[in-house]
Structure formats: C-alpha cells, structure tokens
Design a protein around this motif. Structure first.
Motif, PDB file in Angstrom:
ATOM      1  N   THR A 250      57.021  37.781 120.028  1.00 51.17           N
ATOM      2  CA  THR A 250      56.454  37.556 121.355  1.00 51.17           C
ATOM      3  C   THR A 250      55.076  38.201 121.474  1.00 51.17           C
ATOM      4  OG1 THR A 250      58.669  37.471 122.333  1.00 51.17           O
ATOM      5  CG2 THR A 250      56.828  37.875 123.831  1.00 51.17           C
ATOM      6  N   ALA A 251      54.944  39.437 120.998  1.00 48.62           N
ATOM      7  CA  ALA A 251      53.649  40.108 121.039  1.00 48.62           C
ATOM      8  C   ALA A 251      52.626  39.368 120.193  1.00 48.62           C
ATOM      9  CB  ALA A 251      53.792  41.547 120.553  1.00 48.62           C
ATOM     10  N   LEU A 252      53.049  38.928 119.005  1.00 50.29           N
ATOM     11  CA  LEU A 252      52.138  38.233 118.111  1.00 50.29           C
ATOM     12  C   LEU A 252      51.697  36.896 118.697  1.00 50.29           C
ATOM     13  CD1 LEU A 252      50.731  38.537 115.429  1.00 50.29           C
ATOM     14  CD2 LEU A 252      52.765  37.636 114.290  1.00 50.29           C
ATOM     15  N   ASN A 253      52.640  36.143 119.272  1.00 49.65           N
ATOM     16  CA  ASN A 253      52.290  34.859 119.877  1.00 49.65           C
ATOM     17  C   ASN A 253      51.351  35.038 121.064  1.00 49.65           C
ATOM     18  OD1 ASN A 253      53.763  33.386 118.042  1.00 49.65           O
ATOM     19  ND2 ASN A 253      55.573  33.211 119.339  1.00 49.65           N
ATOM     20  N   THR A 254      51.523  36.127 121.802  1.00 48.35           N
ATOM     21  CA  THR A 254      50.621  36.403 122.928  1.00 48.35           C
ATOM     22  C   THR A 254      49.215  36.693 122.429  1.00 48.35           C
ATOM     23  OG1 THR A 254      52.461  37.290 124.227  1.00 48.35           O
ATOM     24  CG2 THR A 254      50.235  37.875 124.933  1.00 48.35           C
ATOM     25  N   LEU A 255      49.107  37.469 121.356  1.00 45.57           N
ATOM     26  CA  LEU A 255      47.795  37.780 120.786  1.00 45.57           C
ATOM     27  C   LEU A 255      47.123  36.539 120.202  1.00 45.57           C
ATOM     28  CD1 LEU A 255      48.747  41.089 118.919  1.00 45.57           C
ATOM     29  CD2 LEU A 255      47.402  40.919 121.014  1.00 45.57           C
ATOM     30  N   LEU A 256      47.944  35.584 119.705  1.00 48.87           N
ATOM     31  CA  LEU A 256      47.414  34.396 119.051  1.00 48.87           C
ATOM     32  C   LEU A 256      47.130  33.246 120.008  1.00 48.87           C
ATOM     33  CD1 LEU A 256      49.728  34.337 115.901  1.00 48.87           C
ATOM     34  CD2 LEU A 256      47.242  34.522 115.853  1.00 48.87           C
ATOM     35  N   GLU A 257      47.445  33.421 121.285  1.00 49.86           N
ATOM     36  CA  GLU A 257      47.261  32.331 122.241  1.00 49.86           C
ATOM     37  C   GLU A 257      45.808  31.870 122.267  1.00 49.86           C
ATOM     38  OE1 GLU A 257      48.599  33.633 126.036  1.00 49.86           O
ATOM     39  OE2 GLU A 257      50.716  33.277 125.607  1.00 49.86           O
ATOM     40  N   ARG A 258      45.631  30.574 122.545  1.00 49.88           N
ATOM     41  CA  ARG A 258      44.279  30.031 122.669  1.00 49.88           C
ATOM     42  C   ARG A 258      43.546  30.730 123.814  1.00 49.88           C
ATOM     43  NH1 ARG A 258      43.701  23.645 123.189  1.00 49.88           N
ATOM     44  NH2 ARG A 258      44.655  23.869 121.119  1.00 49.88           N
ATOM     45  N   GLY A 259      42.324  31.121 123.557  1.00 43.82           N
ATOM     46  CA  GLY A 259      41.538  31.814 124.568  1.00 43.82           C
ATOM     47  C   GLY A 259      41.758  33.308 124.612  1.00 43.82           C
ATOM     48  N   SER A 260      42.637  33.833 123.758  1.00 46.43           N
ATOM     49  CA  SER A 260      42.897  35.268 123.741  1.00 46.43           C
ATOM     50  C   SER A 260      41.659  36.027 123.289  1.00 46.43           C
ATOM     51  CB  SER A 260      44.068  35.587 122.807  1.00 46.43           C
ATOM     52  OG  SER A 260      44.197  36.979 122.595  1.00 46.43           O
ATOM     53  N   ARG A 261      41.334  37.114 123.985  1.00 45.88           N
ATOM     54  CA  ARG A 261      40.198  37.950 123.603  1.00 45.88           C
ATOM     55  C   ARG A 261      40.574  38.929 122.489  1.00 45.88           C
ATOM     56  NH1 ARG A 261      35.243  38.181 123.493  1.00 45.88           N
ATOM     57  NH2 ARG A 261      34.958  40.277 124.307  1.00 45.88           N
ATOM     58  N   ARG A 262      41.835  38.911 122.090  1.00 46.51           N
ATOM     59  CA  ARG A 262      42.272  39.805 121.017  1.00 46.51           C
ATOM     60  C   ARG A 262      42.573  39.015 119.745  1.00 46.51           C
ATOM     61  NH1 ARG A 262      46.670  43.225 124.408  1.00 46.51           N
ATOM     62  NH2 ARG A 262      47.003  41.161 125.297  1.00 46.51           N
ATOM     63  N   ARG A 263      41.880  37.909 119.593  1.00 44.25           N
ATOM     64  CA  ARG A 263      42.060  37.065 118.423  1.00 44.25           C
ATOM     65  C   ARG A 263      40.693  36.533 117.995  1.00 44.25           C
ATOM     66  NH1 ARG A 263      45.027  31.725 117.365  1.00 44.25           N
ATOM     67  NH2 ARG A 263      43.795  30.922 115.630  1.00 44.25           N
ATOM     68  N   VAL A 264      40.462  36.471 116.684  1.00 40.28           N
ATOM     69  CA  VAL A 264      39.226  35.904 116.150  1.00 40.28           C
ATOM     70  C   VAL A 264      39.577  35.184 114.856  1.00 40.28           C
ATOM     71  CG1 VAL A 264      38.664  38.066 114.975  1.00 40.28           C
ATOM     72  CG2 VAL A 264      36.873  36.396 115.408  1.00 40.28           C
ATOM     73  N   GLN A 265      38.968  34.019 114.643  1.00 36.98           N
ATOM     74  CA  GLN A 265      39.201  33.263 113.416  1.00 36.98           C
ATOM     75  C   GLN A 265      38.141  33.638 112.404  1.00 36.98           C
ATOM     76  OE1 GLN A 265      41.903  31.197 113.077  1.00 36.98           O
ATOM     77  NE2 GLN A 265      41.367  31.169 110.912  1.00 36.98           N
ATOM     78  N   ILE A 266      38.556  34.209 111.283  1.00 37.57           N
ATOM     79  CA  ILE A 266      37.640  34.631 110.227  1.00 37.57           C
ATOM     80  C   ILE A 266      38.032  33.904 108.951  1.00 37.57           C
ATOM     81  CG2 ILE A 266      36.736  36.577 108.921  1.00 37.57           C
ATOM     82  CD1 ILE A 266      37.374  38.348 111.279  1.00 37.57           C
ATOM     83  N   GLY A 267      37.318  32.813 108.636  1.00 36.43           N
ATOM     84  CA  GLY A 267      37.693  31.998 107.494  1.00 36.43           C
ATOM     85  C   GLY A 267      39.066  31.387 107.725  1.00 36.43           C
ATOM     86  N   ASP A 268      39.949  31.534 106.739  1.00 37.81           N
ATOM     87  CA  ASP A 268      41.309  31.000 106.900  1.00 37.81           C
ATOM     88  C   ASP A 268      42.249  32.019 107.521  1.00 37.81           C
ATOM     89  OD1 ASP A 268      41.482  32.800 104.825  1.00 37.81           O
ATOM     90  OD2 ASP A 268      42.808  31.565 103.590  1.00 37.81           O
ATOM     91  N   ALA A 269      41.732  33.187 107.893  1.00 40.86           N
ATOM     92  CA  ALA A 269      42.573  34.259 108.438  1.00 40.86           C
ATOM     93  C   ALA A 269      42.507  34.285 109.965  1.00 40.86           C
ATOM     94  CB  ALA A 269      42.147  35.611 107.877  1.00 40.86           C
ATOM     95  N   SER A 270      43.623  33.972 110.604  1.00 46.19           N
ATOM     96  CA  SER A 270      43.727  34.140 112.056  1.00 46.19           C
ATOM     97  C   SER A 270      43.957  35.627 112.310  1.00 46.19           C
ATOM     98  CB  SER A 270      44.886  33.306 112.613  1.00 46.19           C
ATOM     99  OG  SER A 270      44.652  31.930 112.406  1.00 46.19           O
TER     100      SER A 270
END
Length: 592
Positions: A250-270
């Motif tokens: 649940t915590a991970l899915n919240t961090l990965l949500e679209r528009g999350s400010r705690r997520r950045v796409q770096i190459g193939d690494a979410s």
C-alpha cells in the motif's frame, strides 16, 4: 533496515495521517456506481464516476475492500468488481464470462445469507435477481463494460461525494470484511515486523512501475518448485505477515501513483523516495528538497525550491560544496528505492538508506563535478536529461539497461560511477558528433570521480594531457576552417571526429595541411583573426611533451579529455575579448 521494513513504517505514518486506506482496503479505479433500492431493484441510471472528457476519461480512485490477486483462475472481489464479474457483461470475447459472474453471485449469496443490514440486504437481493441480459434492456452505456463498479443505497446518496456512502463502507460491511480478512494461513514470525501472525500466502500486486504489467506485478513471489524450500509453498518460503504485506504494498503503490511528488522516472528505474522523521515538517521539506534537486524545481513547496535554487546558484558560480552552509534538517533518515519490471515481477534496481544530510551533500558534489563553462541552459539538469544524452536518438527506451540505477546509486552512496557512462557518451559522440555541454559535463564528472583526473571547468592552458591538447588543436583547426569558408554544410568535426579522437596519427597530418591553407586565406581577408588562431595553435604545440603530439591511439579516458579540450577551446574562441587582444582589424563573433 530492509526496504520492506522501512515501507511498513512509512505506511503506519501515512495511515495515521489518513493518506492511505486502512488494513484490508485499497485505492482502486472505479468507473461507475449502481444505485439500489432496499428491495434490490435498480434505482436509476448508473452514475459515471470518471473524470475528464472524450476517450481519455479516467476512473475515480476509491477506497474499496482489497482486491484478490488474480493469476490464471477465477476469483471475485467483495462488494465490488468489474462488470464481467458483477453484471456478467463484457466488451471482449468473454470466454470465462459465465464462470466469473457465477463466482461473484455465489460468493455474495453465501456471504450475505444471514445479514440484516439494509444495504447488504439490498446488494444480496440485487445479485439474486440480476440477469446479464438486463444490461441491454435497461439501456446502460456500452462504455460501462469492463469498468469496475460499486453499489450504494439510493436513499442514502446525497450530493456529489459518494465515496463514503457506498455499501462497502457501511459499518456492517466493514465488520464483515474485517472478519473475512482475519487471515486463514499458517502462523509464523514475520520476517519484516518480527511479530507472530498469519502469513500472507500471496502478496498484493505492486502497481505503477513503468513498463510493468498494468494489472500489477509482484515484488515477493514463489511460483516454481525451484524457488521453494523444505516443502514450503508460496509465501511460507519467506514468512511475511498479512498486515506487513498489505502495508508495504500500500505504501509503495501510494508512492508510485501518477502525479506523486515522491516518485521520479530515471531511465528504466521507477524511483521512489520517502523520509523517516519524528518531525513531519522536516520530513516533508526533505522530500520536496530531494524532488526539486533530482527532477527539477516546482512550485509545490516554495521554501524547498527557493533553497535549492540558492544552493545551485552558488555551485554554478564555483563555491565548493564543502563551503556551502547547508541548512538541512537533522535526524531525518532518507530512503530511495529504484524498481524495474522483470516479466511478471518487479526487481529492485537499488536501495539507499542514509541520513538526509549525507545524501544531499553527495548529490551536490555530483552537481559540482558536472560544472562546465559555458554551462548548459539548465545549470542543474535532471537525471533524465543527462541520461538521454547517452541514448540513441535521445530516446528514453534506448538508455542502456541498469545504467540509470547504477549511476543514481553511485551518486547517493558516494561510490565510483559506472564506466558504461563514459563509453556510452563516447559512442554517441562518434555517431552524431554533437559535442554539447551535457555530454562533456558527464565525461568530466566520470574522469574526476573514477580516474582522479584534474579537469578544469573552463579552458586550462596548463593541461598537458595528449587527449586534451589534441581536442584543443582539433577545435582550432575547425575554427580556422569555418572562418575561412563560411557557410559550410559539414566541418572537419562531422567528417573526422571518430578517427581524430581515437587514432590521431591517422588523420591529424592531413588536418594540419588543411588548416595551413585556411590560415593562408584568412591572412588575406582577416589578418587579425588569423593571428589569434596562429597564437592558439602555437600555445598548444608549446605544451606538447617531447614524445610528440600525434600519438597512434587514445585510450577511452584520453578520448574523453579530447572532447573536453575541444569544448573548452571551441568556446574560448567565441568568448568576447578586448580589441587589443585580437588586433585592430580582427572581428569575432560573440559567445555561442
């Protein structure tokens, strides 16, 4: 601390702030709500919960009982599901349509057989009386098919906010779901929390990882005999309690949500990041600070963005990181986790956990190593902007596998960069001959970090490395060519970069003869400019070691210095300078 344990702690903090659903519930995309009368009859048209317009309408995120994990079999959710289960209709072929609807119907008739709650009774009566052909008879929209649907009593629906008036949110429904969700697996000591409890046989799906299955993928799973141990099956091989499995996903899915400010796409690494601190304000500030640093500043947290901008400006002007008075919160443990798809699973590219002050300092040192003069348009380019410079056609999908994760991990832990960075940039220079500030900055940073080379930010007349001198000389020859023959479609850089930077002896004598002709032409047309170029070429040859300049081959490190020397010398030609320096008759362009 393992990433799963830190994610469980993150969930507990999020849950206390009502940012995530309680144990047993999940935020899922719900497209339609079906209003019911107490006798189970439909009370009107289904309510479209989707937002947006046209074909890009998106389903609403709603808190519902946690979905089952579907692999290859038929399994229904409780109190909600997609239309193939809940209504027996689908827009596809529907090879298992009868089984899916029968499973939904049988489960809810058995589950609600003894209920006395008005809402649950209405749902039971609806399921009992519903026939799939009624979907067409009622004229319900085709776009409703295959959307997730929930139910609500029409008499209790008021206003537009329907999320907490659905049948699955009624106290009786929540009590029933808690009893069902109590866990029926074997008990053991949880490897994450250290507490004894029911063990999760299957872990919930992780959603939002770029290029992973849209339905979600597993971070922890066992589906082959080769993965099992001592006869244990599935989750028993690595005991994680039902609560811990729910919490970390649940915590991970919240961090990965679209528009999350705690997520950045770096190459193939979410990549997701979160702070662990007793002071909530300090945690939020560090997360915003890191997001602005890695992914570019935003207006979401003005205080963090302003401080980041001030720090970057000081680095740009040459202030050493060690001399910066960083006012970063103390006592904040910071976590950065990189995930990448791997078939039906999610693999961990990297995991870094350290004091935020250390992580911030290391990242700023990385930016300091990237400094080049003249700088790129963005003084602190994002990781993505740097990585695409290593890729064919500057496309994200062409970034070398694992490169993004390895580079970010090296930056955040203070270890050497992956050498594939250097080779990837050198390959792109040989392919497209675009010697820009970002590529030269990457080469410079690798030379400093991995090879302990002393590489200056701007032109260094005292650098006697053969690669650097050859790069400067190549820039001087090219400048003479472009000034003598304006309007050229292709310069010596477009024709000879690869050979000149790798095997100088094979091409530089010919380049030198060409430069002699170009300078002779300039002496007739622009004598002052010809004098300047002559002086630069003379300065380069004066710095050459007795062994000579035109060596047979250059190793990759010297090829990188060739690019740095070329960039420095080329831009030095175009910088503004007093007339006395170039002669009264010379005219030069301003900076590029």
């Amino acid at each position: 601390m393992s990433p799963l344990a830190s994610l469980v702690r993150a969930y507990e903090r999020m849950e206390s702030r009502h940012e995530v659903p309680s144990y047993g519930f999940s935020n899922e995309k719900i497209g339609y709500l079906i209003p019911l009368n107490e006798d189970g009859s439909v009370a009107g048209e289904p309510i479209d919960l989707r937002g947006g317009a046209g074909k890009k309408r998106e389903a609403r995120m709603m808190r519902v009982p946690q979905p089952v994990k579907r692999t290859s079999g038929v399994a229904t959710n409780t109190f909600w599901d997609k239309t193939s289960y809940a209504l027996g209709v689908t827009a596809g072929e529907g090879k298992r349509l009868v089984q899916e609807h029968t499973d939904f119907r049988t489960r809810h008739l058995d589950l609600l057989a003894e209920t006395e709650d008005a809402g649950l009774l209405a749902l039971r009566r609806f399921v009992e009386a519903w026939a799939p052909e009624r979907f067409t008879e009622l004229g319900w929209p085709e776009e409703m098919k295959d959307q997730n649907v929930v139910f609500a009593l029409a008499a209790e629906m008021h206003g537009e906010d329907l999320e907490y008036r659905c049948i699955h949110d009624r106290p009786a429904a929540r009590t029933l779901w808690a009893r069902l969700n109590g866990g029926d697996g074997s008990e053991a000591v949880c490897l994450v929390t250290g507490e004894r409890g029911p063990i999760a046989r299957l872990h919930p799906a992780v959603k939002g990882v770029w290029n992973a299955q849209s339905s979600g993928a597993s971070l922890v799973s066992f589906n082959l005999d080769a993965f099992t141990s001592y006869g244990h099956e599935q989750g028993d091989n690595a005991p994680v309690s039902d609560f811990a499995a729910f919490a970390y996903v649940t915590a991970l899915n919240t961090l990965l949500e679209r528009g999350s400010r705690r997520r950045v796409q770096i190459g193939d690494a979410s990549t997701v990041f979160w702070a662990d601190a007793s002071d909530m304000a300090a945690a939020e500030f560090t997360e915003a600070w890191f997001a602005d640093m890695v992914n570019g500043a935003s207006d979401d947290d003005r205080a963090a963005a302003d401080e980041v901008g001030t720090v970057l400006e000081k680095i740009r002007t040459g202030v050493p990181v060690a001399d910066l008075a960083l006012d970063l919160p103390k006592g904040v443990r910071f976590h950065v986790l990189g995930l990448a798809p791997n078939a039906a699973r999610v693999s961990v590219r990297f995991y870094v956990s350290d004091e935020f002050g250390e992580i911030g300092r290391r990242y700023l040192e990385h930016l300091d190593r990237l400094r080049i003069d003249p700088p790129p348009r963005d003084a602190a380019p994002s990781m993505w902007r740097l990585l695409v410079e290593t890729a064919t056609l500057r496309k994200s999908e062409n970034i070398a596998p694992n490169l993004a994760g390895e580079w970010l991990r090296a930056i955040l832990t203070g270890t050497p960069y992956p050498m594939t960075l250097l080779t990837s940039v050198l390959m792109r220079l040989r392919a497209d001959h675009d010697v820009n500030a970002l590529r030269v900055a990457i080469l410079k940073s690798v030379l400093i970090r991995n090879l302990a080379k002393e590489v200056s930010v701007s032109l260094d007349p005292g650098n006697r490395d053969p690669g650097y001198l050859l790069g400067r000389l190549f820039a001087a020859y090219e400048y003479a060519q472009t000034q003598a023959l304006p309007g050229l479609n292709a310069t010596i850089r477009d024709k000879f970069w690869g050979t000149a930077s790798a095997t100088p002896r094979a091409v530089f004598p010919a380049l030198q003869r060409g430069a002699t002709h170009h300078l002779a032409k300039l002496r007739k047309e622009k004598p002052g400019l010809a004098t300047v170029i002559d002086r630069r070429i003379g300065d380069i040859f004066e710095a050459v070691e007795p062994t000579g300049l035109f060596v047979a081959t250059l190793a990759p490190a010297h090829q990188a210095l060739f690019a740095v020397g070329y960039y420095h010398q080329k831009n030095d030609f175009y910088r503004p300078r007093p007339k006395a320096e170039v002669g009264d008759t010379a005219t030069e362009e301003k900076t590029v």
